[in-house]
Design an enzyme around this catalytic site. Structure first.
Site, mmCIF file in Angstrom:
data_model
loop_
_atom_site.group_PDB
_atom_site.id
_atom_site.type_symbol
_atom_site.label_atom_id
_atom_site.label_comp_id
_atom_site.label_asym_id
_atom_site.label_seq_id
_atom_site.Cartn_x
_atom_site.Cartn_y
_atom_site.Cartn_z
ATOM 1 C CD GLU A 205 -2.824 -1.417 2.324
ATOM 2 O OE1 GLU A 205 -2.790 -0.580 3.230
ATOM 3 O OE2 GLU A 205 -3.590 -2.405 2.331
ATOM 4 C CG ASN A 246 -0.829 -6.692 -1.704
ATOM 5 O OD1 ASN A 246 -1.478 -7.178 -2.610
ATOM 6 N ND2 ASN A 246 -1.259 -6.680 -0.441
ATOM 7 C CG HIS A 282 -9.995 -5.499 0.609
ATOM 8 N ND1 HIS A 282 -10.300 -6.654 1.314
ATOM 9 C CD2 HIS A 282 -8.663 -5.313 0.758
ATOM 10 C CE1 HIS A 282 -9.200 -7.129 1.869
ATOM 11 N NE2 HIS A 282 -8.188 -6.339 1.541
ATOM 12 C CD GLU A 310 -4.754 -7.677 1.366
ATOM 13 O OE1 GLU A 310 -5.630 -6.972 1.932
ATOM 14 O OE2 GLU A 310 -3.539 -7.456 1.470
ATOM 15 C CG ASP A 312 -12.928 -8.754 1.645
ATOM 16 O OD1 ASP A 312 -12.857 -7.717 0.951
ATOM 17 O OD2 ASP A 312 -12.446 -8.829 2.783
HETATM 18 O O1 9MR Z 1 -7.156 -8.661 8.247
HETATM 19 C C1 9MR Z 1 -6.335 -7.733 8.916
HETATM 20 C C2 9MR Z 1 -6.999 -7.316 10.215
HETATM 21 O O2 9MR Z 1 -7.108 -8.415 11.087
HETATM 22 C C3 9MR Z 1 -6.216 -6.203 10.858
HETATM 23 O O3 9MR Z 1 -6.923 -5.729 11.993
HETATM 24 C C4 9MR Z 1 -6.013 -5.083 9.862
HETATM 25 C C5 9MR Z 1 -5.222 -3.955 10.498
HETATM 26 O O4 9MR Z 1 -4.722 -3.057 9.609
HETATM 27 O O5 9MR Z 1 -5.348 -5.582 8.718
HETATM 28 C C6 9MR Z 1 -6.116 -6.516 8.045
HETATM 29 O O6 9MR Z 1 -5.511 -6.892 6.827
HETATM 30 C C7 9MR Z 1 -5.262 -5.863 5.889
HETATM 31 C C8 9MR Z 1 -4.045 -6.266 5.095
HETATM 32 O O7 9MR Z 1 -2.983 -6.533 5.952
HETATM 33 C C9 9MR Z 1 -3.671 -5.208 4.082
HETATM 34 N N1 9MR Z 1 -4.775 -4.838 3.238
HETATM 35 C C10 9MR Z 1 -6.032 -4.538 3.916
HETATM 36 C C11 9MR Z 1 -6.398 -5.668 4.874
HETATM 37 C C12 9MR Z 1 -7.750 -5.387 5.516
HETATM 38 O O8 9MR Z 1 -7.684 -4.268 6.340
#
Ligand code: 9MR
Length: 391
Positions: A205, A246, A282, A310, A312
């Site tokens: 990101e 990513n 997402h 990722e 969903d």
């Molecule tokens: O799924 C992850 C969640 O459990 C955490 O609380 C969150 C914190 O930033 O991160 C989530 O995963 C993220 C991923 O690492 C990067 N892209 C977005 C995902 C969803 O927030």
């Protein structure tokens, strides 16, 4: 008299059913909890932590079976992804979920999932909470699960603005001291998992939605060259791991996708080690970006691979048959786009069940984003995924 006792009998049957459901806001689970574990209609049992689950309003009692629109496919997703020529269909998982044996019974099926990504346990706050002190227990647990089950592993991630320990965000850095910190972090974690990881999200990101650089501690201190610094450190640490950048909101064409395309083009021109781009995906039901495949093909044309990392597709709750049908269409669209891009190596969902989705806690009133509902019942979306791999 006869009539009365029949009524009593009916009541006696009904009563345990009524008392077996926890009330709105009531507790419905957690370690040591022996009370009701299902919720009254209109509410859903949501885990707050290992010790406490609560019946929250506004969520569906069952996202699919109650609506009559459930999955009928008998295909297994890794099996059909492989048969379609892809490397994997995978899922994110998290260490706290692995005590849920009903969950792991499905997670461990390597005909369903051929790849695992740790949702949290390889991130910076988990792996180097104090400068120079590394902890790998959480990441090792996921890596060993992948190995035991014969699944590929995606490392996630080396450098990200989020989930950083405060020693990184609040440190007083110069270009050279922070460069050394990035090199040490990336090379230590990538070395630790060397040989076990198919691909690493080395940089996660880096851009804002308008395509400008995210002004985090790395960019502010080092500028954009923090990206090649991290990639070079990762390549040296594990020459066989595929190295990815990513991001989200780069899936369709637009300013952010253009920024990413420009970045990876420039990195390739400079011979910086880079193998792939991760498109997080997402999404929101009914709001998929147009032109996924054409956009992804611009990246693979550079000689890079790509993956849906990722996936969903969330909706405003409660779910309805119409929303679930649209969600099936949307999942189909994403898998079909991957199918039509030769360099799309695989698809990862950001957990397979709504029970452990990150969505409801981040987007109030939204959820039901995964292909299985919170009771592990497959949704129409499941059939959309399977059907698109089989098409
Ligand atoms: O799924 C992850 C969640 O459990 C955490 O609380 C969150 C914190 O930033 O991160 C989530 O995963 C993220 C991923 O690492 C990067 N892209 C977005 C995902 C969803 O927030």
């Amino acid at each position: 008299m006869l009539k009365l006792s029949a009524s009593f009998a009916a009541l006696a049957v009904l009563l345990p059913l009524v008392s077996a459901q926890a009330a709105e806001w009531g507790q419905c689970g957690g370690i040591g909890w022996t009370g009701a574990t299902t919720c009254v209609s209109g509410t859903t049992c949501v885990e707050s932590n290992a010790y406490y689950s609560q019946c929250l309003p506004g969520l569906p009692t069952s996202t699919s079976s109650a609506s009559g629109s459930s999955s009928t496919s008998t295909a297994k997703l890794q099996t059909v992804a492989k048969a379609a020529g892809k490397l994997y269909f995978g899922t994110a998982t998290d260490n706290s979920e692995l005590t849920d044996t009903a969950y792991t019974a499905i997670l461990d099926d390597n005909t369903m999932f051929g790849q695992i990504t740790p949702a949290n346990s390889m991130k910076w706050d988990a792996t180097e909470p104090t400068q120079g002190t590394f902890t790998f227990s959480g990441g090792d647990q996921i890596a060993s699960l992948a190995k035991t089950n014969g699944m590929l592993l995606r490392g996630h991630n080396c450098v990200w603005y989020n989930q950083l320990p405060s020693w990184v965000t609040s440190g007083t850095w110069t270009n050279s001291t922070l460069t050394a910190v990035i090199q040490n972090h990336c090379s230590t974690i990538v070395s630790h998992f060397k040989g076990q990881v198919y691909s690493w999200d080395v940089v996660n990101e880096p851009f804002n939605d308008d395509g400008t650089w995210r002004t985090d501690v790395f960019f502010n201190t080092i500028g954009e060259s923090y990206v090649p610094i991290a990639l070079n450190a990762a390549r040296t640490a594990d020459p066989n791991a595929k190295l990815y950048i990513n991001d989200y909101n780069i899936e369709g064409p637009g300013a952010k996708a253009t920024a990413m395309l420009n970045l990876v083009t420039s990195l390739k021109q400079q011979n910086v080690p880079l193998d792939g781009v991760g498109f997080q995906c997402h999404f929101i039901v009914g709001e998929l970006p147009q032109g996924l495949a054409a956009n992804w093909a611009r990246f693979t044309a550079l000689g890079l691979e790509m993956a849906v990392t990722e996936l969903d597709i969330r909706m405003t709750l409660p779910s309805t048959p119409a929303l679930l049908a649209q969600q099936k269409t949307d999942y189909t669209t994403v898998i079909s786009a991957c199918m039509s891009v030769a360099g799309c190596v695989g698809v990862t969902v950001w957990d397979w069940t709504d029970k452990y989705s990150w969505v409801p806690s981040t987007f109030s009133g939204q959820g039901a984003a995964c292909p299985w509902d919170q009771n592990f019942v497959r949704k129409p979306a499941y059939d959309g995924i399977a059907g698109a791999f089989q098409a």
